[in-house]
Scaffold this active site. Structure first.
Site, PDB file in Angstrom:
ATOM      1  N   CYS A  67      17.133 -20.743  13.456  1.00 44.85           N
ATOM      2  CA  CYS A  67      17.884 -20.209  13.000  1.00 44.85           C
ATOM      3  C   CYS A  67      18.380 -21.346  11.892  1.00 44.85           C
ATOM      4  CB  CYS A  67      18.558 -19.930  13.839  1.00 44.85           C
ATOM      5  SG  CYS A  67      18.063 -18.677  15.703  1.00 44.85           S
ATOM      6  N   THR A  68      18.741 -22.475  12.508  1.00 43.91           N
ATOM      7  CA  THR A  68      19.317 -23.619  11.615  1.00 43.91           C
ATOM      8  C   THR A  68      18.079 -24.043  10.420  1.00 43.91           C
ATOM      9  OG1 THR A  68      20.018 -24.670  13.426  1.00 43.91           O
ATOM     10  CG2 THR A  68      19.402 -25.906  11.318  1.00 43.91           C
TER      11      THR A  68
END
Length: 173
Positions: A67-68
């Site tokens: 997600c980062t």
């Protein structure tokens, strides 16, 4: 006929309440409207973006590696995406406080919506049952929806390349 009606009622009425969802939205469909809070507690709805192109991306969890990478791909290509007219909005089931920290930690120049009740996820069909390490559970199916100026879905990206998510969008033009 009774069996068909029972199946219909399950998928339309009961399945969403139980957390069963499957993405059925496709290019040409009207994007479901929603109302949520962003990282600053500001109320946001899709209607307020009418006349603009929107990248609405669903991701599982703030601060996880994938997600980062996805958020940073949008950050690193933010100028090019906005030059092409896109507004970027991320959605996860994390709360406003988590989003605020995620934005600050990664210098994200776009809003993240808190969908803690999963209502937006359900409308877009991205809350689904999955197996992880042999255990079944529910989570976000990473999906990106491109929404045009009229509020119609122009593209659904289901096979998101987290490190190159912005390039997937820019390559569609």
């Amino acid at each position: 006929m009774k069996q068909v009606m029972s199946i219909f009622l399950f998928f339309v009425l009961l399945a969403p309440a139980l957390g069963y969802a499957q993405t059925t939205l496709k290019s040409g469909d009207k994007a479901p409207d929603f109302i949520s809070k962003d990282q600053d507690g500001k109320t946001v709805s899709l209607k307020q973006y009418k006349g603009k192109k929107v990248v609405l991306y669903f991701y599982p969890k703030d601060n996880s590696s994938g997600c980062t990478a996805e958020a940073c791909s949008f950050r690193d290509n933010f100028n090019e995406l906005t030059k092409q007219g896109y507004t970027i909005i991320g959605v996860s089931t994390d709360d406003e406080t988590s989003h605020k920290g995620f934005i600050e930690k990664n210098s994200l120049p776009f809003s993240l919506l808190a969908d803690v009740d999963k209502s937006i996820h359900m409308k877009y069909g991205v809350w689904s049952e999955k197996e992880r390490n042999g255990v079944m559970g529910f989570s976000t199916t990473r999906t990106t929806f491109l929404i045009d100026q009229k509020g119609m879905i122009s593209q659904v990206i289901e096979k998101v390349d987290t490190r190159n998510s912005a390039s997937q969008i820019l390559g569609l033009n």
